[in-house]
Scaffold this motif. Structure first.
Motif, PDB file in Angstrom:
ATOM      1  N   THR A  47       0.820  -1.206   0.000  1.00 44.43           N
ATOM      2  CA  THR A  47       0.000   0.000   0.000  1.00 44.43           C
ATOM      3  C   THR A  47       0.856   1.258   0.000  1.00 44.43           C
ATOM      4  N   CYS A  48       2.018   1.214   0.670  1.00 49.64           N
ATOM      5  CA  CYS A  48       2.905   2.379   0.718  1.00 49.64           C
ATOM      6  C   CYS A  48       3.623   2.612  -0.611  1.00 49.64           C
ATOM      7  N   GLY A  49       3.656   1.605  -1.479  1.00 46.59           N
ATOM      8  CA  GLY A  49       4.224   1.757  -2.805  1.00 46.59           C
ATOM      9  C   GLY A  49       5.735   1.734  -2.876  1.00 46.59           C
ATOM     10  N   ASN A  50       6.399   1.265  -1.807  1.00 40.97           N
ATOM     11  CA  ASN A  50       7.862   1.277  -1.782  1.00 40.97           C
ATOM     12  C   ASN A  50       8.485  -0.018  -2.284  1.00 40.97           C
ATOM     13  N   TRP A  51       7.776  -1.121  -2.128  1.00 47.55           N
ATOM     14  CA  TRP A  51       8.315  -2.413  -2.537  1.00 47.55           C
ATOM     15  C   TRP A  51       7.406  -3.065  -3.568  1.00 47.55           C
ATOM     16  N   SER A  52       7.855  -4.183  -4.089  1.00 47.37           N
ATOM     17  CA  SER A  52       7.115  -4.877  -5.135  1.00 47.37           C
ATOM     18  C   SER A  52       5.942  -5.645  -4.543  1.00 47.37           C
ATOM     19  N   ASN A  53       5.094  -6.163  -5.422  1.00 44.78           N
ATOM     20  CA  ASN A  53       4.052  -7.085  -4.998  1.00 44.78           C
ATOM     21  C   ASN A  53       4.683  -8.368  -4.486  1.00 44.78           C
ATOM     22  N   ALA A  54       4.049  -9.000  -3.525  1.00 50.66           N
ATOM     23  CA  ALA A  54       4.514 -10.303  -3.053  1.00 50.66           C
ATOM     24  C   ALA A  54       4.180 -11.368  -4.093  1.00 50.66           C
ATOM     25  N   THR A  55       5.000 -12.429  -4.117  1.00 53.80           N
ATOM     26  CA  THR A  55       4.753 -13.572  -4.993  1.00 53.80           C
ATOM     27  C   THR A  55       4.026 -14.650  -4.212  1.00 53.80           C
ATOM     28  N   ASN A  56       2.929 -15.119  -4.768  1.00 55.71           N
ATOM     29  CA  ASN A  56       2.078 -16.120  -4.122  1.00 55.71           C
ATOM     30  C   ASN A  56       2.523 -17.512  -4.572  1.00 55.71           C
ATOM     31  N   VAL A  57       3.160 -18.259  -3.682  1.00 56.00           N
ATOM     32  CA  VAL A  57       3.648 -19.604  -3.994  1.00 56.00           C
ATOM     33  C   VAL A  57       2.645 -20.618  -3.425  1.00 56.00           C
ATOM     34  N   GLY A  58       2.063 -21.461  -4.284  1.00 58.69           N
ATOM     35  CA  GLY A  58       1.086 -22.443  -3.822  1.00 58.69           C
ATOM     36  C   GLY A  58      -0.336 -21.974  -3.869  1.00 58.69           C
ATOM     37  N   SER A  59      -0.568 -20.759  -4.396  1.00 56.56           N
ATOM     38  CA  SER A  59      -1.922 -20.246  -4.624  1.00 56.56           C
ATOM     39  C   SER A  59      -2.714 -20.066  -3.335  1.00 56.56           C
ATOM     40  N   ALA A  60      -2.141 -19.331  -2.374  1.00 52.48           N
ATOM     41  CA  ALA A  60      -2.891 -18.937  -1.183  1.00 52.48           C
ATOM     42  C   ALA A  60      -4.096 -18.105  -1.598  1.00 52.48           C
ATOM     43  N   THR A  61      -5.202 -18.256  -0.863  1.00 51.63           N
ATOM     44  CA  THR A  61      -6.440 -17.567  -1.197  1.00 51.63           C
ATOM     45  C   THR A  61      -6.781 -16.549  -0.110  1.00 51.63           C
ATOM     46  N   THR A  72      -5.150 -16.652   3.428  1.00 51.87           N
ATOM     47  CA  THR A  72      -5.349 -17.958   4.029  1.00 51.87           C
ATOM     48  C   THR A  72      -4.174 -18.877   3.716  1.00 51.87           C
ATOM     49  N   LEU A  73      -3.576 -19.464   4.748  1.00 51.56           N
ATOM     50  CA  LEU A  73      -2.485 -20.419   4.579  1.00 51.56           C
ATOM     51  C   LEU A  73      -2.865 -21.736   5.244  1.00 51.56           C
ATOM     52  N   THR A  74      -2.606 -22.836   4.561  1.00 47.90           N
ATOM     53  CA  THR A  74      -2.971 -24.151   5.096  1.00 47.90           C
ATOM     54  C   THR A  74      -1.778 -25.076   5.260  1.00 47.90           C
ATOM     55  N   GLY A  75      -0.561 -24.565   5.065  1.00 46.19           N
ATOM     56  CA  GLY A  75       0.638 -25.384   5.195  1.00 46.19           C
ATOM     57  C   GLY A  75       1.330 -25.658   3.875  1.00 46.19           C
ATOM     58  N   ALA A  76       0.659 -25.374   2.754  1.00 46.46           N
ATOM     59  CA  ALA A  76       1.240 -25.630   1.432  1.00 46.46           C
ATOM     60  C   ALA A  76       1.495 -24.343   0.657  1.00 46.46           C
ATOM     61  N   GLU A  77       1.190 -23.175   1.248  1.00 44.63           N
ATOM     62  CA  GLU A  77       1.333 -21.906   0.551  1.00 44.63           C
ATOM     63  C   GLU A  77       2.217 -20.966   1.365  1.00 44.63           C
ATOM     64  N   THR A 193      16.228 -11.797   1.578  1.00 47.35           N
ATOM     65  CA  THR A 193      15.098 -12.607   1.130  1.00 47.35           C
ATOM     66  C   THR A 193      14.004 -12.585   2.176  1.00 47.35           C
ATOM     67  N   PHE A 194      12.759 -12.429   1.744  1.00 39.67           N
ATOM     68  CA  PHE A 194      11.622 -12.407   2.657  1.00 39.67           C
ATOM     69  C   PHE A 194      10.699 -13.588   2.374  1.00 39.67           C
ATOM     70  N   THR A 195      10.173 -14.200   3.440  1.00 37.05           N
ATOM     71  CA  THR A 195       9.118 -15.200   3.288  1.00 37.05           C
ATOM     72  C   THR A 195       8.029 -14.952   4.334  1.00 37.05           C
ATOM     73  N   LEU A 196       6.796 -15.256   3.978  1.00 37.18           N
ATOM     74  CA  LEU A 196       5.654 -15.206   4.881  1.00 37.18           C
ATOM     75  C   LEU A 196       4.967 -16.554   4.842  1.00 37.18           C
ATOM     76  N   GLY A 197       4.821 -17.187   5.999  1.00 40.13           N
ATOM     77  CA  GLY A 197       4.107 -18.454   6.082  1.00 40.13           C
ATOM     78  C   GLY A 197       4.993 -19.670   6.015  1.00 40.13           C
ATOM     79  N   ILE A 198       6.322 -19.467   6.059  1.00 39.32           N
ATOM     80  CA  ILE A 198       7.227 -20.603   5.994  1.00 39.32           C
ATOM     81  C   ILE A 198       8.602 -20.156   6.493  1.00 39.32           C
ATOM     82  N   HIS A 199       9.393 -21.117   6.958  1.00 39.62           N
ATOM     83  CA  HIS A 199      10.742 -20.848   7.430  1.00 39.62           C
ATOM     84  C   HIS A 199      11.652 -20.728   6.211  1.00 39.62           C
ATOM     85  N   GLY A 200      12.240 -19.541   6.004  1.00 39.58           N
ATOM     86  CA  GLY A 200      12.952 -19.273   4.766  1.00 39.58           C
ATOM     87  C   GLY A 200      14.169 -20.135   4.526  1.00 39.58           C
TER      88      GLY A 200
END
Length: 208
Positions: A47-61, A72-77, A193-200
């Motif tokens: 929203t602040c416009g400083n960084w890129s969009n995040a990449t959705n790995v595993g198709s989180a909804t 929503t994360l279920t362990g595979a995203e 490197t940044f990750t959300l929902g998993i240990h990088g």
């Protein structure tokens, strides 16, 4: 909420380069300039416009969240960012987290983290090895240090989790309340490197 969901992560992930309190709702210019804000309100833009969009790995909804919608994360995203964060040792990173199950696929699932070079990393993890708690973890080439929360966690509850580092001291907050465990060190954490929902550093073994 659907019983198939392990967690709802979203309705704000906020990063600041300086520390003035820990508000539980973030905007880009309050109380000091927020570097980045991902609201996860049906998209993965900063929203602040400083960084890129995040990449959705595993198709989180997305689903209904604390403010608007949530991821929503279920362990595979999980999410990643391509940006490199260069900062001093005063910063905070916060996120709203909702869990409807504390039986995770590992004892230390990663909520979010920044992973640098030379073993200098930091993250927020959920520790379910004993009594469930959130930890702020700082990794160095010599090992790791943790500032844990002491608030009793429950399922089906929104928690505002903040990791704050100021003048070398790392603290954790839950819902704006500072937790009692802290630690201090003199290391610089240069993250790439940044990750959300998993240990990088171990993406197959520590999903949230």
């Amino acid at each position: 909420q659907s019983p198939m969901l392990r967690s709802l992560v979203g309705s704000e992930m906020c990063i600041r380069d300086s520390i003035t309190g820990q508000p539980t709702q973030c905007v880009c210019n309050y109380p000091t300039t927020a570097t980045n804000l991902w609201e996860f309100n049906d998209d993965l833009t900063d929203t602040c416009g400083n960084w890129s969009n995040a990449t959705n790995v595993g198709s989180a909804t997305f689903t209904s969240g604390k403010f608007g919608n949530a991821l929503t994360l279920t362990g595979a995203e999980y999410l990643t960012l391509s940006n490199t964060w260069t900062y001093d040792n005063n910063f905070s990173c916060s996120i709203w987290v909702y869990m409807n199950n504390l039986s995770m696929g590992s004892n230390y699932p990663g909520v979010l983290g920044f992973w640098g070079t030379g073993g200098y990393d930091w993250m927020i993890e959920l520790d379910v090895a004993g009594t469930p708690k959130f930890n702020g973890v700082m990794y160095t080439s010599a090992g790791s240090q943790r500032a844990g929360t002491t608030t009793t966690l429950a399922i089906n509850t929104w928690y505002h989790i903040a990791l704050v580092r100021s003048s070398g001291t790392t603290k954790m907050y839950i819902n704006g309340v500072q937790q009692t465990q802290t630690f201090t060190d003199a290391n610089d954490y240069d993250n790439t490197t940044f990750t959300l929902g998993i240990h990088g550093t171990n993406q197959t073994s520590f999903p949230f």
